[in-house]
Design an enzyme around this catalytic site. Structure first.
Site, PDB file in Angstrom:
ATOM      1  N   TYR A  69      -1.228  -0.675  10.538  1.00 32.69           N
ATOM      2  CA  TYR A  69      -1.484  -1.028   9.137  1.00 32.69           C
ATOM      3  C   TYR A  69      -0.337  -0.555   8.253  1.00 32.69           C
ATOM      4  O   TYR A  69       0.183  -1.309   7.423  1.00 32.69           O
ATOM      5  CB  TYR A  69      -2.797  -0.403   8.675  1.00 32.69           C
ATOM      6  CG  TYR A  69      -3.084  -0.611   7.206  1.00 32.69           C
ATOM      7  CD1 TYR A  69      -3.528  -1.844   6.740  1.00 32.69           C
ATOM      8  CD2 TYR A  69      -2.909   0.422   6.289  1.00 32.69           C
ATOM      9  CE1 TYR A  69      -3.785  -2.050   5.393  1.00 32.69           C
ATOM     10  CE2 TYR A  69      -3.162   0.231   4.942  1.00 32.69           C
ATOM     11  CZ  TYR A  69      -3.604  -1.005   4.501  1.00 32.69           C
ATOM     12  OH  TYR A  69      -3.851  -1.203   3.157  1.00 32.69           O
ATOM     13  N   SER A  84       0.858  -1.187   0.000  1.00 31.13           N
ATOM     14  CA  SER A  84       0.000   0.000   0.000  1.00 31.13           C
ATOM     15  C   SER A  84       0.888   1.228   0.000  1.00 31.13           C
ATOM     16  O   SER A  84       2.022   1.191   0.492  1.00 31.13           O
ATOM     17  CB  SER A  84      -0.895   0.007   1.249  1.00 31.13           C
ATOM     18  OG  SER A  84      -1.490   1.275   1.444  1.00 31.13           O
TER      19      SER A  84
END
Length: 320
Positions: A209, A196
């Protein structure tokens, strides 16, 4: 004797500054030219020809029933590969497998697995993949926060940490462990690890995350260095926002593409970029955020943005 003009009096070091300016201008010019040429090579000439059944009859996709994972499964099936779909819900797996089989006329296989419970699944996955000629592995399964939050205020923190690490990190390592030996035995294969843009620099209030996605990026680039000489390509894919359920974005835009648009673009970069943002607008955003914006500024902007998102989420939750 005529008095010397001040303009004619030499200033110590002025020639050095002039030469430094020339060197800097040339360096920036060469860098800009290289970026343009490299961009043309990837975004204009890239065809993704490396990815297809010639490297192996089967592709394995985790998190395959929605969003980016489903789009990878469909695009690889479109290229003629048989698909192993791995996800948590047997019902969704059956539905997606049926759609792919009917639309693309390829074989499909499903393995229901909850990556949040690692001790229960990898032996079963290994059995399900045995004897398959796997050419592509897409490590896509992932989980994020319900909303931006301070670390100690994350709901059910202990279990959330275990779940996020098991799904976002352990799954990538374990699936690679299962699939890589077969690729090495044949001397060809592609592993696509979906990281990501949040892994490109720390993102406050999504700290865990962000850190798990940084792991995926580093793991991928290290593996690429280890195994590229043996015929295996490992790519780290770092998307910004894509219109998926995980991102809670319903309508695609030019900078938030549909999963299908994103995956078609990202596959064209395989073999050309070890680390890719996968989509030209995302590549531009990635270049700006890592080359032009200091990391400290990116962190500050992330904190400000996520504090606003957190406040709005908590306000809506209070009104319910």
């Amino acid at each position: 004797m005529a008095t010397e003009s001040l303009a004619e009096v030499p200033v110590p070091g002025c020639n050095c500054f002039w030469y430094l300016g020339v060197v800097a201008a040339v360096w920036w010019g060469l860098r800009a030219a290289w970026c343009l040429l490299d961009g043309a090579r990837v975004w204009v000439l890239g065809s993704g020809a490396q990815v297809g059944p010639r490297i192996g009859k089967w592709a394995v996709v985790t998190g395959a029933t929605d969003g980016i994972g489903k789009a990878y499964a469909e695009e690889l099936a479109k290229r003629g590969m048989n698909i192993v779909l791995i996800s948590r819900s047997p019902e969704k797996l059956e539905e997606v497998a049926k759609q792919i089989k009917e639309k693309f006329k390829v074989e499909t296989k499903i393995i229901a697995a909850d990556f949040g419970k690692p001790t229960e699944i990898y032996g079963r996955i290994e059995s399900g993949l045995r004897d398959l000629e796997i050419g592509v592995l897409v490590n896509n399964v992932g989980v994020s926060y319900e909303h931006p939050e301070y670390f100690l205020e994350i709901p059910d923190l202990e279990n959330t940490l275990d779940k996020m690490i098991n799904i976002n990190i352990t799954s990538v390592c374990q699936m690679t462990r299962l699939v890589l030996p077969g690729m090495l035995g044949r001397g060809r294969g592609v592993i696509l690890n979906i990281s990501s843009a949040s892994g490109m620099y720390p993102v406050p209030l999504l700290t865990v995350y962000s850190a798990t996605k940084a792991f995926v990026d580093f793991f991928s680039r290290g593996l690429q260095a280890e195994y590229r000489s043996k015929g295996v390509t490992v790519q780290s894919v770092l998307p910004f926002y894509v219109a998926t359920k995980l991102a809670k974005i319903r309508k695609p835009t030019w900078d938030k593409p549909s999963p299908e648009t994103y995956v078609q673009s990202a596959l064209n970069t395989v073999g050309l970029q070890t680390q890719t943002n996968g989509y030209l607008p995302h590549a531009i955003m990635g270049w700006i955020s890592t080359s032009l914006v200091p990391v400290s500024t990116a962190i500050s902007l992330g904190m400000k943005m996520n504090k606003g998102l957190r406040a709005r989420f908590l306000k809506r939750a209070k009104q319910k």
